[in-house]
Design an enzyme around this catalytic site. Structure first.
Site, PDB file in Angstrom:
ATOM      1  N   ARG A 256       5.966  18.738  20.778  1.00 26.69           N
ATOM      2  CA  ARG A 256       7.375  18.785  21.186  1.00 26.69           C
ATOM      3  C   ARG A 256       7.859  17.456  21.761  1.00 26.69           C
ATOM      4  NH1 ARG A 256      11.574  22.605  22.753  1.00 26.69           N
ATOM      5  NH2 ARG A 256      12.461  22.061  24.770  1.00 26.69           N
TER       6      ARG A 256
ATOM      7  N   ILE B  49      17.994  19.887  22.970  1.00 23.51           N
ATOM      8  CA  ILE B  49      16.882  20.557  22.302  1.00 23.51           C
ATOM      9  C   ILE B  49      16.758  21.896  23.022  1.00 23.51           C
ATOM     10  CG2 ILE B  49      15.215  19.335  23.791  1.00 23.51           C
ATOM     11  CD1 ILE B  49      13.124  19.580  21.578  1.00 23.51           C
ATOM     12  N   SER B  50      16.679  22.992  22.271  1.00 23.71           N
ATOM     13  CA  SER B  50      16.668  24.328  22.881  1.00 23.71           C
ATOM     14  C   SER B  50      15.440  24.511  23.760  1.00 23.71           C
ATOM     15  CB  SER B  50      16.673  25.411  21.817  1.00 23.71           C
ATOM     16  OG  SER B  50      17.776  25.261  20.960  1.00 23.71           O
ATOM     17  N   GLN B  51      15.607  25.371  24.769  1.00 30.95           N
ATOM     18  CA  GLN B  51      14.517  25.747  25.663  1.00 30.95           C
ATOM     19  C   GLN B  51      13.374  26.381  24.846  1.00 30.95           C
ATOM     20  OE1 GLN B  51      15.879  29.104  27.782  1.00 30.95           O
ATOM     21  NE2 GLN B  51      14.249  29.062  29.314  1.00 30.95           N
TER      22      GLN B  51
END
Ligand code: SAH
Length: 228
Positions: A49, A75-77
């Site tokens: 990530r 950026i999404s959780q």
């Protein structure tokens, strides 16, 4: 022995890098928060990530929160990525449409579980950067193009799953139409400030809608989203 999946996606060989422990801790947090899908957890243990966030944030990449990726987007959780991917119920045969590819992280997670991911991102710089990350990680079963994803991508329809990573006022109708029978569409629907995560499953007779609780995403902007 390596499986077809390992050959198709080199990310599947778990990397040992300086973030390996942080990645394991991130996955432990996902399990604590109720994610049970082993295949999704396994993939998130492997995908780096930190390669999907801008340089100053690499040390923060494994916290369970969203992070800025430029152009006022995030950026999404990790929890949301895990939840949405689980709800898509991907198999190695799945053909997936993703709206709002952003950093490309969700694209990479889905690509490790599916046959092919068609990603759409409305901001050209983000689409280009995300595509570069996929190339660098040798992920070859995904592509990201720049246009308004609320109209879908009819050329490759029907899809087994559609993931929308931005929140709109309604379920975009073209996306429902581009689902195959049995296909799942996961989409946050609500106001600009807060949404509900909805899963629409297409059946022989129509659609079934399920509600998976409150969430907060950036705005889905386009013909079947917010105006701006
Ligand atoms: N899954 C991504 C989420 C990025 S945030 C990640 O984890 O990195 C959501 C993204 O949706 C933003 O990059 C935004 O530009 C994009 N977006 C918003 N409306 C869109 C639309 N109509 N079509 C395609 N992308 C859209």
């Amino acid at each position: 022995m390596s499986s077809d999946r390992d050959r198709q996606n080199p990310v599947a060989a778990a990397p040992v890098d300086r973030y390996a422990r942080a990645r394991n801790r991130m996955v432990e947090t996902l399990i604590d928060r109720g994610i049970r899908d082993e295949k999704v957890l396994d993939v998130m243990r492997r995908i780096p990530r930190h390669e999907f966030v801008p340089e100053p944030f690499t040390d923060k990449a494994y916290g369970d929160h969203a992070l800025a990726i430029g152009s006022e987007q995030t950026i999404s959780q990790p929890y949301m990525v895990a939840l949405m991917t689980s709800l898509c119920e991907l198999t190695p045969e799945s053909r997936v449409l993703e709206i709002g590819s952003g950093s490309g992280y969700q694209t990479a997670v889905a690509a490790a579980l599916a046959r092919y991911v068609y990603g759409i991102e409305r901001i050209a710089d983000l689409a280009r950067e995300a595509m570069n990350r996929l190339r660098k990680l040798k992920i070859t079963n995904a592509t990201i193009k720049c246009f308004d994803g609320t109209i879908g991508w009819s050329e490759h329809a029907p899809y087994d799953a559609i993931i929308v990573a931005a929140g709109g006022p309604v379920v975009p109708e073209p996306l429902v139409k581009q689902l195959g029978v049995g296909g799942r569409l996961v989409v946050p629907v609500g106001t600009e400030k807060s949404q509900t995560l909805i899963r629409v499953t297409r059946t022989e007779r129509g659609t079934v809608e399920e509600d998976f609780g409150g969430c907060i995403f950036v705005k889905l902007i386009g013909r079947y989203g917010f105006e701006k």
